[in-house]
Design an enzyme around this catalytic site. Structure first.
Site, mmCIF file in Angstrom:
data_model
loop_
_atom_site.group_PDB
_atom_site.id
_atom_site.type_symbol
_atom_site.label_atom_id
_atom_site.label_comp_id
_atom_site.label_asym_id
_atom_site.label_seq_id
_atom_site.Cartn_x
_atom_site.Cartn_y
_atom_site.Cartn_z
ATOM 1 N N ASN A 136 0.874 -1.179 0.000
ATOM 2 C CA ASN A 136 0.000 0.000 0.000
ATOM 3 C C ASN A 136 0.911 1.229 0.000
ATOM 4 O OD1 ASN A 136 -1.816 2.037 0.478
ATOM 5 N ND2 ASN A 136 -2.235 1.460 2.601
ATOM 6 N N GLY B 291 2.297 1.924 10.807
ATOM 7 C CA GLY B 291 3.253 3.029 10.686
ATOM 8 C C GLY B 291 3.936 3.394 11.994
ATOM 9 N N GLU C 83 -5.642 -5.207 10.389
ATOM 10 C CA GLU C 83 -4.622 -4.183 10.601
ATOM 11 C C GLU C 83 -4.897 -3.467 11.919
ATOM 12 O OE1 GLU C 83 -2.613 -3.066 6.680
ATOM 13 O OE2 GLU C 83 -4.263 -1.681 6.979
ATOM 14 N N LYS D 20 0.156 4.308 -0.278
ATOM 15 C CA LYS D 20 -0.439 5.511 0.321
ATOM 16 C C LYS D 20 -0.205 6.732 -0.579
ATOM 17 C CE LYS D 20 0.281 3.361 4.762
ATOM 18 N NZ LYS D 20 0.171 3.468 6.199
ATOM 19 N N SER E 155 3.242 -2.479 10.334
ATOM 20 C CA SER E 155 4.702 -2.496 10.507
ATOM 21 C C SER E 155 5.338 -3.834 10.126
ATOM 22 C CB SER E 155 5.071 -2.092 11.939
ATOM 23 O OG SER E 155 4.640 -0.766 12.195
ATOM 24 N N GLU F 164 -6.708 4.521 7.918
ATOM 25 C CA GLU F 164 -6.419 5.946 7.684
ATOM 26 C C GLU F 164 -7.623 6.650 7.058
ATOM 27 O OE1 GLU F 164 -2.667 5.429 5.669
ATOM 28 O OE2 GLU F 164 -1.741 4.902 7.584
ATOM 29 N N HIS G 244 -9.504 1.186 4.802
ATOM 30 C CA HIS G 244 -8.221 1.316 5.511
ATOM 31 C C HIS G 244 -8.421 2.237 6.717
ATOM 32 C CE1 HIS G 244 -4.072 2.362 6.399
ATOM 33 N NE2 HIS G 244 -3.723 1.295 5.710
HETATM 34 C C1 PEP Z 1 -0.781 -0.061 5.858
HETATM 35 O O1 PEP Z 1 -0.690 1.021 5.322
HETATM 36 O O2 PEP Z 1 -1.746 -0.770 5.575
HETATM 37 C C2 PEP Z 1 0.263 -0.477 6.791
HETATM 38 C C3 PEP Z 1 0.124 -1.619 7.388
HETATM 39 O O3 PEP Z 1 1.343 0.390 6.972
HETATM 40 P P1 PEP Z 1 2.743 0.032 7.669
HETATM 41 O O4 PEP Z 1 3.242 -1.266 7.069
HETATM 42 O O5 PEP Z 1 3.636 1.177 7.343
HETATM 43 O O6 PEP Z 1 2.489 -0.124 9.138
#
Ligand code: PEP
Length: 252
Positions: A9, A173, A167, A11, A213, A97, A95
């Site tokens: 992803n 992040g 998630e 972003k 992460s 975010e 997601h």
């Molecule tokens: C994501 O954006 O779905 C995500 C898991 O980000 P990160 O791997 O940076 O934690």
């Protein structure tokens, strides 16, 4: 058997030229990676060019969001028809975010999932609890609400066409990963919900990705869990070297 999926992803990162360059570099990696499916989710502006670069390869292109209407007066939004036109096969929906930055509701997510399915896209439906919710012992309650409301009205046949990404918001992040056991426990719970709502075969077939992460040095432990069918990766999917290492995660 559930074929694992490694999905990046991106972003709000990468210009069109950067996205195309990345896809060109990852194509030979994906071609050799028969053990998993490889998905990249560039920003909207780079989707068509990334899909053109990926055409005929093992790299699938995903959008990061969609609207539920086919067209209409929705300034700034993109429909599933437009995503197909741009060459997408997948779309990330719900997601965290977007849930938190844009106030997306489970009902809107449900409409988006249905629109994506109707357009022939594979929805990657994200669910996950915040840190406060986990600390209050509400993880299962939150997952149940997001699963039930987000997937309301789907048939078992519809359900067999989606992927779920667990998630935990506190792991996205932040550099703080759920342990493989914590992730597997949440995945087991989600698979149990799938069994209750959509039946045994649907529960056995659904691919549940972990996100939060994931990095080259922790992906092996996560993927060693039977319950974990892949990874949705943000930060570590932005560099060819680390995305390559994720695709080629250690296998026993
Ligand atoms: C994501 O954006 O779905 C995500 C898991 O980000 P990160 O791997 O940076 O934690």
């Amino acid at each position: 058997m559930r074929k694992p999926v490694i999905a990046g992803n991106w972003k709000m990162y990468k210009t069109i030229a950067e996205a195309v360059d990345f896809i060109e570099k990852i194509k030979p990696v994906a071609a050799k990676a028969e053990h998993c499916e490889v998905v990249a989710a560039p920003p909207f502006t780079a989707l068509a060019a990334a899909a053109a670069a990926a055409k005929g390869s093992q790299v699938k292109i995903s959008a990061q969001n969609c609207h539920w209407d086919k067209e209409g007066a929705h300034t700034g939004d993109i429909s599933t028809v437009m995503l197909c036109d741009a060459g997408c096969t997948h779309v990330i929906i719900g997601h965290s975010e977007r849930r938190h930055d844009c106030g997306e509701t489970d009902e809107q997510i449900n409409q988006k999932v249905k629109a994506a399915l109707a357009a022939g896209l594979t929805p990657i439906v994200c669910v996950g609890e915040t840190l406060a919710e986990r600390e209050r012992g509400e993880t299962e309650k939150i997952l149940e609400r997001q699963f039930t409301a987000g997937l309301a009205g789907l048939t078992a046949a519809d359900f067999s066409r989606i992927m779920i990404a667990y998630e935990p918001v506190w792991a996205i992040g932040t550099g703080r990963t759920a342990t493989p056991e914590m992730a597997a426990e949440a995945h087991r719970y989600l698979r149990g919900l799938a069994r209750q709502v959509f039946g045994e075969a649907a529960a056995d077939g659904i691919r549940i990705l972990y996100g939060g992460s994931v990095k080259p040095d922790n992906v092996g432990g996560l993927m060693a869990q039977n319950e974990i069918d892949g990874a949705l990766v943000g930060g570590a999917s932005l560099k060819v070297e680390s995305f390559t290492a994720l695709v080629n995660y250690p296998r026993g």
